[in-house]
Design a protein around this motif. Structure first.
Motif, short mmCIF file in Angstrom:
data_model
loop_
_atom_site.label_atom_id
_atom_site.label_comp_id
_atom_site.label_asym_id
_atom_site.label_seq_id
_atom_site.Cartn_x
_atom_site.Cartn_y
_atom_site.Cartn_z
N GLY A 67 -44.00 6.30 -17.68
CA GLY A 67 -42.94 5.31 -17.54
C GLY A 67 -41.72 5.68 -18.37
N GLU B 265 -42.77 -2.92 -16.26
CA GLU B 265 -43.13 -1.50 -16.38
C GLU B 265 -42.41 -0.65 -15.34
OE1 GLU B 265 -47.76 -2.27 -17.81
OE2 GLU B 265 -47.23 -2.31 -15.68
N PHE C 137 -48.29 3.95 -18.48
CA PHE C 137 -48.73 2.62 -18.09
C PHE C 137 -49.69 2.75 -16.92
CE2 PHE C 137 -45.28 3.59 -15.27
CZ PHE C 137 -45.57 2.94 -14.07
N LYS D 269 -44.13 -7.23 -14.62
CA LYS D 269 -44.44 -7.00 -16.03
C LYS D 269 -43.35 -6.21 -16.76
CE LYS D 269 -48.63 -5.50 -16.82
NZ LYS D 269 -49.85 -4.65 -16.61
N THR E 43 -43.53 6.66 -21.99
CA THR E 43 -44.64 5.75 -22.27
C THR E 43 -45.50 5.59 -21.02
OG1 THR E 43 -43.32 4.54 -23.88
CG2 THR E 43 -45.28 3.43 -23.02
N ASN F 19 -46.45 -4.54 -11.41
CA ASN F 19 -45.83 -3.65 -12.39
C ASN F 19 -44.36 -4.01 -12.61
OD1 ASN F 19 -47.88 -1.27 -10.94
ND2 ASN F 19 -47.93 -1.58 -13.14
N LYS G 142 -36.17 3.40 -16.04
CA LYS G 142 -37.46 2.84 -15.63
C LYS G 142 -37.84 3.40 -14.26
CE LYS G 142 -37.86 -1.32 -17.02
NZ LYS G 142 -37.76 -2.80 -17.16
#
Length: 197
Positions: free
Chosen positions: A45, A103, A51, A101, A49, A98, A131
């Motif tokens: 992500g 993400e 996910f 949230k 990061t 997703n 993103k």
């Protein structure tokens, strides 16, 4: 901030609207191939990061897949209902969670598994400054990616050396030139491709 508000409200709205469809797809998977209903896989992500990305399960279960294993062009485990879900793109619907949230976004570079991020780390460091999304220009250009890979003699080499570099070109272009109205245009083009192509 405008994009996040748009993502949150639209994902919430679509989850409510498509809730009967979620139930129908879930029942179809359960009745034809059993549990689990969802395929959950680690993807890269924003800012690198990782996910857990959600999809309706379209393949027979293999434990390693959830940890990021990805076999380019391998359709040997695709189920009967899975083929229909992939063709219609209905397998992607759970990614609305997703987006809700935070993400993922509706529009942005598709999130990739760790194996392929490590193949071009410098380029991905640019791409992952935004993103990841459910759809983008690369998704539209490679809508028939599965067919391309099935026809390739060296499937993994074709993905690594031909498809992925072109995707990264489009991802980097998005990072440089993305705009809210540009995102709206991609949404329209995506709905058109799903409904009429």
């Amino acid at each position: 901030m405008l994009k996040r508000i748009f993502d949150f409200l639209l994902s919430l709205f679509l989850l409510l609207i498509f809730s009967p469809l979620f139930v129908l797809v879930a029942l179809a998977i359960m009745l034809t191939d059993g549990l689990p209903l969802f395929f959950i896989q680690k993807r890269a992500g924003k800012n690198g990061t990782f996910f857990r990305m959600y999809k309706f399960r379209t393949m027979s279960v293999r434990k390693e897949a959830a940890d990021g294993s990805f076999d380019a062009g391998d359709v040997s485990r695709v189920t009967t209902i899975g083929r229909l879900l992939r063709k219609s793109k209905l397998d992607e619907l759970p990614q609305l969670f997703n987006v809700l949230k935070g993400e993922m976004s509706f529009i942005g570079p598709r999130p990739e598994v760790e194996k392929w991020v490590q193949t071009y780390p410098e380029r991905w460091s640019v791409v992952l400054s935004v993103k990841p999304g459910i759809t983008d220009n690369a998704s539209l250009e490679f809508r028939n990616e599965e067919e391309i890979l099935m026809a390739a003699e060296d499937k993994e080499g074709t993905y690594r050396n031909e498809i992925l570099p072109r995707k990264l070109d489009l991802y980097e272009d998005y990072v440089r030139n993305n705009s809210f109205f540009g995102d709206l245009l991609i949404i329209v083009r995506t709905f058109w491709a799903v409904l009429f192509k």
